[in-house]
Design a protein around this motif. Structure first.
Motif, short mmCIF file in Angstrom:
data_model
loop_
_atom_site.label_atom_id
_atom_site.label_comp_id
_atom_site.label_asym_id
_atom_site.label_seq_id
_atom_site.Cartn_x
_atom_site.Cartn_y
_atom_site.Cartn_z
N GLU A 1 3.48 -24.81 -0.17
CA GLU A 1 3.71 -26.03 0.60
C GLU A 1 2.62 -26.21 1.64
O GLU A 1 2.13 -27.32 1.87
N GLY B 1 1.26 -29.32 0.04
CA GLY B 1 2.26 -30.27 0.48
C GLY B 1 3.66 -29.90 -0.02
O GLY B 1 3.87 -28.88 -0.68
N HIS B 2 4.63 -30.78 0.28
CA HIS B 2 6.04 -30.46 0.02
C HIS B 2 6.34 -30.26 -1.46
O HIS B 2 7.24 -29.48 -1.80
N TRP B 3 5.58 -30.93 -2.33
CA TRP B 3 5.89 -30.76 -3.76
C TRP B 3 5.69 -29.31 -4.19
O TRP B 3 6.35 -28.83 -5.14
N GLY B 4 4.80 -28.61 -3.50
CA GLY B 4 4.57 -27.21 -3.84
C GLY B 4 5.81 -26.36 -3.62
O GLY B 4 6.13 -25.48 -4.43
N ILE C 1 8.90 -27.47 -3.67
CA ILE C 1 9.89 -27.85 -4.69
C ILE C 1 9.56 -27.19 -6.02
O ILE C 1 10.43 -26.65 -6.70
N PHE C 2 8.28 -27.22 -6.39
CA PHE C 2 7.84 -26.66 -7.67
C PHE C 2 8.16 -25.16 -7.74
O PHE C 2 8.75 -24.68 -8.73
N SER D 1 10.32 -23.52 -5.86
CA SER D 1 11.77 -23.32 -5.72
C SER D 1 12.48 -23.48 -7.06
O SER D 1 13.41 -22.72 -7.38
#
Length: 477
Positions: free
Chosen positions: A275, A279-282, A284-285, A287
């Protein structure tokens, strides 16, 4: 996994069992765990020690698989063959209870991962988190009871699914590698308390044991191997592949973040690192990858736990009831006891300050005793020259390998500290009730030798000491 199964596992499937067993919760927690303890220099030393020791242990597993093909009951079979019934029981019990505690760490990591997005889950030890984990435990339990027996196929699919986010993480960090950041962190980093390199390395030792757990995955299912030689080959291939992943996952974050920032991340810390980089998508990915990985590992280890109890009962080391199967060829009694124990440990996490770290360290400590018996049995065979009639020139080599593995496991037990030795005794001593039960129902004497009595006495004294330590506050969880 039932005894009546005729399914045979290929080399690829056995290797996937090793990789799938090793890649679970631990690898996703490595950045923060290492960041808390040391910089890249200490991490490199730790991996050299752990890698060498576990490689030697993997070689012992490989050698024993080929030299003692009749011992196909898993890890504890070597302890029983070399040292007798009670050490064999302790090895089986330690491996089983350690695996149960490992399953608890999976639920804690799932809950703390959800806590990144839903604060009600906290660090994985809130009331809501415990309730959700409890529901998950019993959903898996009743699903397995219905006959989830294709462990190799399920594990192979899940292994591929969870390796993808790990490889993606590694590739992104290689591309984003900052040499100046890595150099600044190399000797310990800015803003971290100074400590001797020995203390830094020591702080990572039990963690390295935890992430190497599962190296014996092929041995656990050796009786299903298409070729016996595949068991040893799969062990070495899985070890090399997973070790490479773990070293990269623990070292690369030092090239993109300050050590103090890595140490401050929540678990799974791999998500926090990615992240910070993309960024935040990292987050989520990673997780999503964590949840897939951990649920897959939980299924695999639930099957392993039941298999250990089932085989131990079949070999008369556990009460007969755990050697029975239901109509779906699942060892139901073994599975029930396993999940009751997992449930109790999940509830206990409510009172833990760092539930994941506690379960990680306790799993490692419990697993070291079975590993020590394996290494010691390898030493015993080489010293006697047993099974070396055809190739006596291999005897000295194997003696050195097994000797190094034995010294390594002893060092790891010492490095873990007195706390976890005592907590292990707190489980081993009352667990001996199962041994008493098994011996009485078969009309056998409880202990055969003076050594058995001495081992039990040591466990009992350690158990009492652990209770006193917990009550007095000397030991904290």
């Amino acid at each position: 996994m039932a005894s009546g199964s005729t399914q045979k596992f290929s080399l690829f499937a056995l290797t996937a069992m090793v990789v799938g067993s090793m890649v679970g919760a631990g690898i996703f927690s490595l950045p923060r765990t290492f960041g808390n303890a040391t910089g890249p220099f200490g991490a490199i030393i730790a991996w050299c020690i752990a890698g060498t020791g576990m490689y030697m242990l993997a070689r012992v597993f490989q050698s024993l698989a080929e030299r003692k093909p009749e011992l196909d009951a898993g890890v504890f079979a070597y302890a029983k063959a070399g040292f007798g019934d009670y050490p064999g029981f302790l090895s089986a019990f330690g491996y089983w209870i350690g695996s149960c505690i490992g399953n608890v760490s999976y639920w804690v990591l799932i809950k703390s991962t959800l806590g990144l997005f839903f604060p009600v889950f906290g660090d994985g030890n809130t009331v809501v988190a415990i309730v959700v984990a409890s529901i998950g435990i019993w959903l898996f339990h009743f699903t397995i009871l219905r006959g989830v027996q294709q462990a190799a196929f399920i594990n192979t699919v899940v292994t591929v699914a969870k390796i993808v986010p790990i490889l993606t993480f590694i590739l992104i960090l290689i591309v984003m590698f900052k040499g100046d950041m890595f150099s600044a962190n190399f000797w310990g980093g800015v803003g971290m308390p100074e400590s001797h390199i020995f203390d830094q390395v020591r702080a990572t030792m039990l963690v390295t044991v935890f992430v190497f757990l599962g190296i014996e995955g092929a041995s656990n299912y050796s009786r299903y191997a298409s070729k016996r030689s595949d068991v040893g080959t799969a062990t070495i291939l899985g070890f090399i592949g997973v070790t490479t992943l773990m070293v990269l996952v623990s070292l690369l974050p030092y090239s993109v973040m300050a050590r103090a920032d890595i140490a401050a991340l929540g678990q799974p810390s791999m998500a926090g690192v990615l992240e910070a980089v993309v960024g935040h998508w990292g987050a989520i990915f990673i997780s999503v990858g964590v949840i897939i990985s951990v649920l897959g590992a939980y299924l695999a280890w639930s099957l392993v736990c039941a298999e250990v109890l089932y085989i131990a009962a079949q070999k008369e080391d556990m009460p007969r009831v755990f050697g029975t199967e239901n109509s779906n060829k699942v060892p139901a009694a073994a599975l029930w006891l396993t999940n009751i124990v997992v449930q109790l440990f999940v509830i206990s996490t409510y009172w833990s300050r760092d539930a994941f770290a506690l379960m990680l360290s306790l799993t490692s400590a419990m697993s070291l005793i079975p590993y020590l018996f394996v290494a010691a049995y390898g030493v015993m065979l080489a010293r006697r020259g047993e099974t070396y009639e055809k190739k006596p020139e291999e005897r000295q080599r194997d003696l050195i390998i097994a000797g190094v593995a034995a010294v390594y496991t002893l060092f790891m037990i010492a490095a873990g500290g007195l706390k976890f030795v005592l907590l292990s005794a707190l489980l081993y001593a009352p667990g001996t009730i199962l041994y008493f039960w098994a011996r009485r129902e078969r009309g056998k004497p409880i202990f055969n030798t003076t050594v058995d009595w001495l081992i039990f006495a040591a466990a009992a004294i350690g158990c009492v000491a652990a209770l006193i330590g917990l009550i007095s506050g000397y030991i904290t969880i």
